[in-house]
Design a protein around this motif. Structure first.
Motif, PDB file in Angstrom:
ATOM      1  N   ALA A 237       0.840  -1.196   0.000  1.00 21.84           N
ATOM      2  CA  ALA A 237       0.000   0.000   0.000  1.00 21.84           C
ATOM      3  C   ALA A 237       0.877   1.249   0.000  1.00 21.84           C
ATOM      4  N   LEU A 240       2.388   1.943  -3.422  1.00 24.38           N
ATOM      5  CA  LEU A 240       1.464   2.565  -4.370  1.00 24.38           C
ATOM      6  C   LEU A 240       1.369   4.066  -4.103  1.00 24.38           C
ATOM      7  N   VAL A 241       1.246   4.428  -2.815  1.00 20.65           N
ATOM      8  CA  VAL A 241       1.213   5.857  -2.474  1.00 20.65           C
ATOM      9  C   VAL A 241       2.482   6.528  -2.961  1.00 20.65           C
ATOM     10  N   VAL A 245       2.612   9.646  -5.497  1.00 22.74           N
ATOM     11  CA  VAL A 245       3.203  10.927  -5.110  1.00 22.74           C
ATOM     12  C   VAL A 245       4.401  11.239  -5.988  1.00 22.74           C
ATOM     13  N   ALA A 279      -7.214   4.249  -8.122  1.00 23.04           N
ATOM     14  CA  ALA A 279      -6.112   3.998  -7.193  1.00 23.04           C
ATOM     15  C   ALA A 279      -6.595   3.140  -6.024  1.00 23.04           C
ATOM     16  N   ALA A 280      -7.809   3.438  -5.545  1.00 25.43           N
ATOM     17  CA  ALA A 280      -8.344   2.674  -4.418  1.00 25.43           C
ATOM     18  C   ALA A 280      -8.543   1.216  -4.801  1.00 25.43           C
ATOM     19  N   ALA A 283      -5.201  -0.455  -5.088  1.00 28.89           N
ATOM     20  CA  ALA A 283      -4.637  -0.739  -3.761  1.00 28.89           C
ATOM     21  C   ALA A 283      -5.296  -1.961  -3.153  1.00 28.89           C
TER      22      ALA A 283
END
Lengths: 305, 281
Positions: A237, A240-241, A245, A279-280, A283
């Motif tokens: 997770a 991915l963030v 970013v 994205a959610a 994830a």
């Protein structure tokens, strides 16, 4: 069954709140558009409307409620608008099209996976070193723990720009950010896992006159797996963030982060929301895959709870 | 080249020192446990400084620590203003609102079995999501100033807090609940005297996870738009101007703030949950 019902209720409640919230938030825009189209609105002066809250505008223009869910550029898009946009940009576009979310998702996903693989590999290696060398444990471990409390993601823009200036660009910089975000959780979790066998078990290995390597392969590594998987879920997770970013500071043109940024520049709220949901979903799929691997592997090892 | 050799010499000295300190008998003392990581950190800094100088790495790629320290001292005022804007206004207010809301929602959710079954999976799902992605939306709604950063932080910390509170309130055993019943405790009394204290280790776990999330949220949200002040703003503009010493100085501030924030929450945890086995040495 009961759990499913409960989850559906909660999700349903969120949907209802979402639709309800969209009405006052979008009412101002809806009224302006309706007036331009020649519909009677109260009050007719834009000046007066500006000072009124969304709720009181709604109460005066009940007929426009359904219009607030169909705006082109709403402040808060209704769930079905996001769903339609998601469907349009995934299933209805060619996969290699610049407007396809699958294309953008893949750009982000490839950086995520590459970084995650590197971060996890290095993390496991460092953890093995820490468990077997006391001096490494004492010097490195405190820093690994402290690093969990600081927002290392702040390094992201710098890494992108510095690597760009020495000629590295594309997937590598993003992967590096993903790697170091997943690195520390894996180190901390893996050290805990490799240490989890208790004195009885290590004594037994000793009784068998097992070498250090044998103890590692037959006892420490297998018993560390539950801990490893717990940190892999956190790590993927975080990866991915990190990749998302990492797409922000250079104004990247592809990737989910780029979609978010472009959406916020041009006020395309529906695009932002659909990128966010993509994205959610990504994830949760990634965490889900790690979870499945965990279940399968631990069951085969007889460790499943 | 001599400087690079010196760097490896420094490494050798530091490592040997640590090897001697990590011997049996010495390693268990508290002094050794603090000195060893400090020596390691200092060695890394010295190596960084010497290698950057020795290989003449340009400052726009990696500034030496001394340049970072100079930027830190010279721009103290700017760093302080950024700290106030991002940490105190953005992160801290969002942290308080988000954790408070998550905690209260958790207490209510734990009251009903149905709500708990529904909220826990949804909350766990939401806690794993890349919520920083909501930043552009919230910046659009709440404007460029700290309110939008506080909103991002609120959303980010809410779910970890909710999940931990609910998990904590499920902690008391049936025996303990029966005992409260035997004492004829009212629901309020058993909440105050049994459930809440038992939940505290979990609540503090949520609070600790949230400290890092709060800083991440506040800094990343500034990448999507901010007034001309703030740590995220300063980082992205300084990167643009290739003033990397300033970027590193901001990162030092972020690291110090993060560690201090986490340390304060851990201190509060030690005071509140002094009875818990993990706090008794």
């Amino acid at each position: 069954m009961k759990t499913l019902l409960a989850i559906l209720t909660v999700v349903g409640a969120i949907m209802v709140i979402w639709y309800a919230a969209a009405v006052p938030m979008n009412m101002g825009t809806a009224i302006s558009e309706a007036q331009r189209a020649g519909v009677e609105v109260t009050p007719p002066e834009a000046q007066v409307r500006r000072d009124m809250s969304g709720t009181s505008l709604t109460l005066k223009n009940l007929g426009l409620i359904s219009a607030t869910w169909e705006l082109k550029r709403p402040r808060l898009p209704a769930p079905h608008q996001v769903a339609i946009e998601l469907w349009d940009t995934t299933a209805m576009k060619k996969v290699n099209s610049k407007r396809s979310l699958i294309y953008h998702g893949w750009v982000t996903l490839s950086a995520t996976l590459l970084g995650f693989a590197f971060g996890t590999g290095l993390g496991i290696l460092l953890a093995v070193g820490i468990v077997h060398s006391k001096v490494m444990d004492m010097s490195v471990m405190p820093w690994a723990i402290v690093s969990q409390t600081i927002p290392i993601i702040a390094l992201a823009p710098m890494i992108i720009v510095v690597l760009y200036s020495i000629g590295i660009q594309g997937i590598i910089p993003k992967a590096i950010i993903s790697a170091y975000l997943s690195f520390f959780p894996v180190v901390v979790g893996m050290v805990k896992g490799l240490r989890s066998p208790d004195a009885m078990q290590t004594d037994l290995m000793h009784t068998y006159s097992a070498s250090q390597a044998e103890t590692f392969w037959k006892l420490r590594l297998p018993s560390s797996l539950p801990y490893l998987f717990a940190s892999l879920k956190v790590g993927i997770a975080a990866s991915l963030v990190g990749a998302i970013v990492g797409e922000l500071p250079t104004g990247a043109v592809s990737g989910l982060g780029a979609r978010l940024l472009a959406g916020s520049y041009y006020g395309q709220t529906v695009q932002i929301w659909s990128a966010l949901f993509a994205a959610a979903i990504l994830a949760s799929v990634l965490v889900g895959i790690v979870g499945l691997l965990e279940r399968g592997l631990l069951r085969r090892m007889g460790l499943s709870r | 080249m001599i400087l690079v050799v010196c760097a490896f010499l420094a490494w050798a000295v530091g490592w040997t020192l640590n090897l001697t300190l990590a011997r049996d008998g010495v390693a268990e003392t508290r002094a050794a446990q603090i000195t060893v990581p400090v020596i390691f950190g200092v060695t890394v800094l010295i190596m960084w400084e010497l290698i950057v100088r020795g290989l003449q790495v340009p400052g726009v790629i990696l500034p030496p620590p001394s340049a970072v320290a100079r930027a830190f001292v010279q721009n103290g005022n700017v760093l302080w203003v950024d700290f106030v804007q991002t940490i105190l206004k953005g992160a801290l207010s969002g942290y308080l609102i988000g954790c408070g809301a998550g905690f209260i929602a958790g207490i209510f959710a734990a009251k009903s079995d149905f709500l708990r079954r529904g909220l826990l999976p949804v909350g766990n799902f939401a806690a794993a999501l890349p919520i920083v992605g909501t930043a552009p939306i919230l910046v659009m709604w709440f404007g460029f100033d700290w309110q939008s950063k506080a909103a991002v932080v609120t959303v980010m910390v809410f779910f970890p807090m909710l999940v931990n509170t609910v998990a904590g309130l499920a902690e008391p055993t049936a025996m303990q609940r029966d005992l409260m019943h035997t004492y004829a405790a009212s629901p309020r009394q058993s909440l105050e005297k049994l459930d809440l204290p038992a939940a505290m280790p979990f609540v503090f776990n949520g609070l600790k996870i949230s400290t890092t999330l709060a800083l991440i949220g506040a800094i990343v949200a500034e990448f999507f738009g901010s007034p001309t002040v703030g740590m995220g703003f300063r980082i992205s503009t300084s990167v643009g101007q290739l003033a990397l010493d300033m970027v590193w100085a901001e990162i030092v501030v972020a690291a110090l703030a993060g560690t201090a924030f986490f340390g304060l929450v851990s201190l509060a945890e030690r005071i509140v949950t002094f009875w818990h086995p993990s706090q008794r040495s």
